[in-house]
Design an enzyme around this catalytic site. Structure first.
Site, PDB file in Angstrom:
ATOM      1  N   HIS A   1      82.411  19.491  97.863  1.00 44.57           N
ATOM      2  CA  HIS A   1      82.247  20.765  97.177  1.00 44.57           C
ATOM      3  C   HIS A   1      80.955  20.854  96.365  1.00 44.57           C
ATOM      4  O   HIS A   1      80.390  21.935  96.198  1.00 44.57           O
ATOM      5  CB  HIS A   1      83.450  21.003  96.263  1.00 44.57           C
ATOM      6  N   PRO A  40      83.557  30.707 113.727  1.00 41.36           N
ATOM      7  CA  PRO A  40      83.281  32.147 113.689  1.00 41.36           C
ATOM      8  C   PRO A  40      82.125  32.465 112.748  1.00 41.36           C
ATOM      9  O   PRO A  40      81.988  31.849 111.683  1.00 41.36           O
ATOM     10  CB  PRO A  40      84.603  32.739 113.178  1.00 41.36           C
ATOM     11  N   ALA A  41      81.276  33.416 113.141  1.00 41.15           N
ATOM     12  CA  ALA A  41      80.120  33.778 112.320  1.00 41.15           C
ATOM     13  C   ALA A  41      80.531  34.407 111.000  1.00 41.15           C
ATOM     14  O   ALA A  41      79.794  34.332 110.013  1.00 41.15           O
ATOM     15  CB  ALA A  41      79.214  34.737 113.095  1.00 41.15           C
ATOM     16  N   LEU A  42      81.697  35.026 110.966  1.00 41.40           N
ATOM     17  CA  LEU A  42      82.221  35.666 109.758  1.00 41.40           C
ATOM     18  C   LEU A  42      83.553  35.029 109.413  1.00 41.40           C
ATOM     19  O   LEU A  42      84.449  34.945 110.262  1.00 41.40           O
ATOM     20  CB  LEU A  42      82.407  37.168 110.002  1.00 41.40           C
ATOM     21  N   GLY A  43      83.680  34.552 108.186  1.00 41.87           N
ATOM     22  CA  GLY A  43      84.931  33.964 107.734  1.00 41.87           C
ATOM     23  C   GLY A  43      85.505  34.731 106.566  1.00 41.87           C
ATOM     24  O   GLY A  43      84.955  35.743 106.119  1.00 41.87           O
ATOM     25  N   LYS A  57      87.530  21.932 100.873  1.00 46.22           N
ATOM     26  CA  LYS A  57      86.500  21.153 100.193  1.00 46.22           C
ATOM     27  C   LYS A  57      87.134  20.102  99.287  1.00 46.22           C
ATOM     28  O   LYS A  57      88.172  20.357  98.667  1.00 46.22           O
ATOM     29  CB  LYS A  57      85.614  22.065  99.344  1.00 46.22           C
ATOM     30  N   GLY A  89      78.641  20.495 118.243  1.00 47.87           N
ATOM     31  CA  GLY A  89      79.214  21.222 119.363  1.00 47.87           C
ATOM     32  C   GLY A  89      80.445  22.040 119.041  1.00 47.87           C
ATOM     33  O   GLY A  89      80.894  22.841 119.873  1.00 47.87           O
ATOM     34  N   VAL A  90      81.022  21.875 117.861  1.00 51.53           N
ATOM     35  CA  VAL A  90      82.194  22.652 117.461  1.00 51.53           C
ATOM     36  C   VAL A  90      81.762  24.082 117.145  1.00 51.53           C
ATOM     37  O   VAL A  90      80.708  24.311 116.546  1.00 51.53           O
ATOM     38  CB  VAL A  90      82.878  22.004 116.240  1.00 51.53           C
ATOM     39  N   GLY A 108      86.987  34.160 102.621  1.00 51.65           N
ATOM     40  CA  GLY A 108      87.063  33.245 101.495  1.00 51.65           C
ATOM     41  C   GLY A 108      88.189  33.593 100.541  1.00 51.65           C
ATOM     42  O   GLY A 108      88.590  34.758 100.428  1.00 51.65           O
ATOM     43  N   ASP A 145      88.267  29.961 104.529  1.00 51.84           N
ATOM     44  CA  ASP A 145      87.600  28.967 103.692  1.00 51.84           C
ATOM     45  C   ASP A 145      88.327  28.857 102.357  1.00 51.84           C
ATOM     46  O   ASP A 145      88.440  29.833 101.623  1.00 51.84           O
ATOM     47  CB  ASP A 145      86.144  29.378 103.452  1.00 51.84           C
ATOM     48  N   TYR A 160      90.509  25.281  94.219  1.00 53.89           N
ATOM     49  CA  TYR A 160      90.963  26.672  94.098  1.00 53.89           C
ATOM     50  C   TYR A 160      92.459  26.743  93.779  1.00 53.89           C
ATOM     51  O   TYR A 160      92.932  27.763  93.282  1.00 53.89           O
ATOM     52  CB  TYR A 160      90.719  27.455  95.382  1.00 53.89           C
TER      53      TYR A 160
END
Length: 294
Positions: free
Chosen positions: A108, A15-18, A75, A11-12, A20, A45, A50
């Site tokens: 990851h 956004p369709a576009l993130g 991650k 249910g969370v 990175g 993300d 990283y």
């Protein structure tokens, strides 16, 4: 422009576009993320391995946006797999990000040769989710056989599987397996950020003539066409860049549509050649990077 949301299986909304930050140097991360947030991105993300979680947190705090307005995903690296180790990994990431709660926390990579350790790591994610310290949990680079093993030994179905997907490497079987389980496909390297071999030649998705022809027909760039391809097929995408112009270009993908024929033509470019490491080859011996406490 407001990015549309996708609803995860718990249910969370995400956004369709993130945006990175893979391979973004720590010293450049804050500026890149600030530019992305100013453009309108609301999902960032990152990952412990990283080394730039702190820059992400700094940018979010300096953005002027409330914490609730920015969806933060990170991650857990394989060296922090195991129940107690993964709980500590959350603490390390949360401290660097400067937040008490992470929106999406994922494993990851699978550790196929030590899958019990993978399961224990995921059980730690389940506990963090139950405690409200994360809003959603998931995995990355899990193949169908890894998902089957994980689902058999855990309770919470992952909300996402972040995987390599682009026109030259579509992973159709894995996309279908994720969808069957109600797991959102999240595409890393969505425009094929490394160079690939196609039909014996040295080339890149950005130079592909099929994608170029479609881009010209819509007065768009090849990158925009590829991102639109993902979005229309229901995937969440996380392109990366450190250049403000490219960051803005990747954001401008919500006011045109590809035809069914164009989507099929891009699908047909699949070569089956992976750019990243084979998930089956991931071991702590060869990929065991230690994640610092701060």
């Amino acid at each position: 422009m407001t990015i549309p949301n996708l609803t995860l299986n718990n249910g969370v909304e995400i956004p369709a576009l993130g945006f990175g930050v893979y391979q973004t140097p720590p010293e450049e991360t804050a500026a890149a993320v600030e530019a992305a947030l100013a453009t309108g991105y609301r999902h960032i993300d990152t990952a412990a391995v990283y080394g730039n979680e702190r820059g992400v947190g700094d940018a979010v705090r300096r953005s002027g946006l409330s914490r609730a307005e920015v969806f933060i995903e990170t991650k857990v690296w394989i060296t922090d797999f195991g129940y107690e180790a993964t709980l500590r990994a959350f603490d390390k990431s949360a401290r660097k990000l400067g937040t008490e709660r992470i929106d999406l926390l994922i494993l990851h990579q699978p550790l196929p040769g030590e899958f019990d350790r993978t399961v224990q790591a995921y059980r730690a994610l389940e506990q963090l989710y139950a405690d409200g310290r994360v809003r959603a949990i998931g995995v990355s680079n899990f193949m169908p056989e890894h998902l089957t093993r994980l689902l058999a030994d855990t309770e919470v179905v992952p909300t996402v599987n972040q995987i390599e997907v682009h026109p030259y490497f579509r992973q159709s079987e894995l996309l279908a397996a994720d969808t069957e389980h109600g797991i959102l496909n999240q595409a890393w390297s969505p425009i094929g950020g490394v160079t690939f071999y196609r039909d014996g030649s040295h080339g890149s998705t950005l130079d592909d003539p099929v994608i170029g022809e479609i881009a010209a027909a819509h007065s768009r760039t090849p990158a925009q066409v590829m991102l639109r391809w993902h979005l229309q097929q229901g995937r969440q995408v996380i392109p990366k860049s450190v250049r403000p112009a490219r960051i803005a270009e990747n954001f401008d993908v919500f006011d045109f549509d590809l035809t069914a024929g164009e989507l099929d033509a891009i699908d047909a470019l699949d070569t089956g050649v992976r750019g990243g490491p084979e998930p089956a080859d991931i071991t702590r011996e060869h990929f065991g990077i230690e994640i610092p406490e701060s």
